[in-house]
Design an enzyme around this catalytic site. Sequence first.
Site, short mmCIF file in Angstrom:
data_model
loop_
_atom_site.label_atom_id
_atom_site.label_comp_id
_atom_site.label_asym_id
_atom_site.label_seq_id
_atom_site.Cartn_x
_atom_site.Cartn_y
_atom_site.Cartn_z
N VAL A 11 0.92 -1.24 0.25
CA VAL A 11 0.02 0.10 0.12
C VAL A 11 0.85 1.19 0.04
O VAL A 11 0.69 2.15 -0.76
CB VAL A 11 -1.15 0.04 1.09
CG1 VAL A 11 -1.63 1.47 1.52
CG2 VAL A 11 -1.93 -1.01 1.12
N THR A 121 -5.93 -0.64 6.62
CA THR A 121 -7.08 -1.04 6.88
C THR A 121 -6.88 -1.22 8.43
O THR A 121 -6.17 -2.35 8.83
CB THR A 121 -7.33 -2.27 6.20
OG1 THR A 121 -7.45 -2.14 4.85
CG2 THR A 121 -8.67 -2.58 6.78
N GLY A 260 -9.06 -15.45 -1.70
CA GLY A 260 -7.66 -15.57 -0.79
C GLY A 260 -6.95 -14.23 -0.64
O GLY A 260 -7.83 -12.93 -1.06
N CYS A 263 -6.07 -9.50 2.18
CA CYS A 263 -7.23 -8.49 2.57
C CYS A 263 -8.48 -9.06 3.30
O CYS A 263 -8.87 -8.98 4.36
CB CYS A 263 -7.64 -7.48 1.57
SG CYS A 263 -6.38 -6.43 1.43
N LYS A 323 -4.48 -14.78 -7.09
CA LYS A 323 -5.30 -14.55 -8.38
C LYS A 323 -4.02 -14.15 -9.23
O LYS A 323 -2.88 -14.13 -8.87
CB LYS A 323 -6.28 -13.31 -8.03
CG LYS A 323 -5.35 -12.17 -7.69
CD LYS A 323 -6.22 -10.78 -7.49
CE LYS A 323 -5.53 -9.63 -7.26
NZ LYS A 323 -6.34 -8.40 -7.34
#
Length: 443
Positions: A11, A121, A260, A263, A323
């Site tokens: 991030v 987060t 998956g 997050c 992914k």
Amino acid sequence: MHISVLGTGYVGLVTGACFAEFGLNVLCMDTDPTRIQKLNQGEVPFFEPGLTELVSKGRKSGRLEFTVDLTKAVDNGLVIFIAVGTPSRSDGSADLSYIDEVARNIGSRMTGYKVVVTKSTVPIGTSERVRDLIKSHQTTSVNFDVVSNPEFLREGSAIGDFLRPDRVVIGAESAQAVAIMKDLYRPLYLIETPVVVTNVPTAEMIKYASNVFLATKISFINEVANLCEQVSANVQTVAKAMGLDKRIGSKFLHAGPGFGGSCFGKDTAALVHIGEQAGYSMQLAHTTKHVNQQQRSRMVDKIRETLGILDGKTIGILGLTFKPNTNDLRDSPAMWIAEQLIQANCTIRASDPEGLEEAVTILPELVACQDAYEAAEGADALVLLTEWNQFRNLDFDRLKNLMRSPTLLDLRNVYDSERIAGYGFYYVSVGRPSTGTCTHSDS
Ligand code: UDX
């Protein structure tokens, strides 16, 4: 304007590089000297399409710099972004020790007005905690604001998500902080990006509610897929027709082995935990996580049912990352499934365009294969677990000649089932009828 970003993880680095692209002067700080040294040579420590180029562009323009010096970072920026990690504890709560440490350090080093922004987060109430820690560690009393500005970056398309977001969320308590934050995102006004200005706890909640809603959408369609298998329906057609309803939308309705990544699992567990702390049981979030774990197990059952017995079988796995377009293996369904198959005494021949090198350090039993064809050699079945483009247009005649038995378990529903059966394969997918003839005598 000068800003600082604390933490050069995923991030932090994307945020820093993209703000430099917006024309701001950005100083990124990290306590890891090796990481900073590499970044100063233009080396990005993880795979993210376009990021190396953006970092190099920022460095050349002089607007993107890296340091290990926290005092310099605190002095440099009018705005200080906190983008350090918040790993999950075993009870699902977020570990805020890095955030706390950074907040204490900002407090003790601050000499003028600052806007301190949480980008990671964080549980609802964390910005308040950051405010208290800064205040209690100040050596001189200096005015500052604390802001929540959650990120909505998807790995693999993070730069596009930052430069062209669906919305920007700013949670703040002072008009001055809101004005400064809006100024940072000024280039987005040209593309008419909606900006939601609210209070801090609401901004923190928006992030959790968004991620857990998306995770719930995935678990919902996976349950529908499982039911489709029982009643001979086709989940892909169901999802397509559902998605045409504008109230539902077509995104995040792809059935598969479950979600998956760093997050969704973490945020779902955290929301359940936040609910427990607040005396309200978040039942849907809880079930979403449960269904996701069950989906992974179902995929192993599906492979076992197809092959009859697993013991002694050779299976080619296509895709290990959680992914495509990332090298991230965190909480990857593919890795979990591979591990179960290894434990069931299967030989796993695995291929992944970006994740293979790290995967074999986690699961040394994996036989590393350069591509799908090497993975297929002598295999009783091929299992497609991550829908990389490299696996979307395979040569099935070639695969058939390489395999012991032409069987494809397409657990991302990439292929047309009739077409693959036409090549002489037994084809199994998720929430859709199987096609072709099963040649496994044990099943
Ligand atoms: C997610 C959020 O999308 C992003 O806004 C947030 O800031 C961080 O978390 P990311 O974890 O990078 O981003 O991945 P995402 O593209 O959302 O996919 C998450 C997982 O869900 C993947 O394992 C993916 O394969 C799976 N998925 C996604 C499905 O199984 N079906 C779908 O329809 C969509």
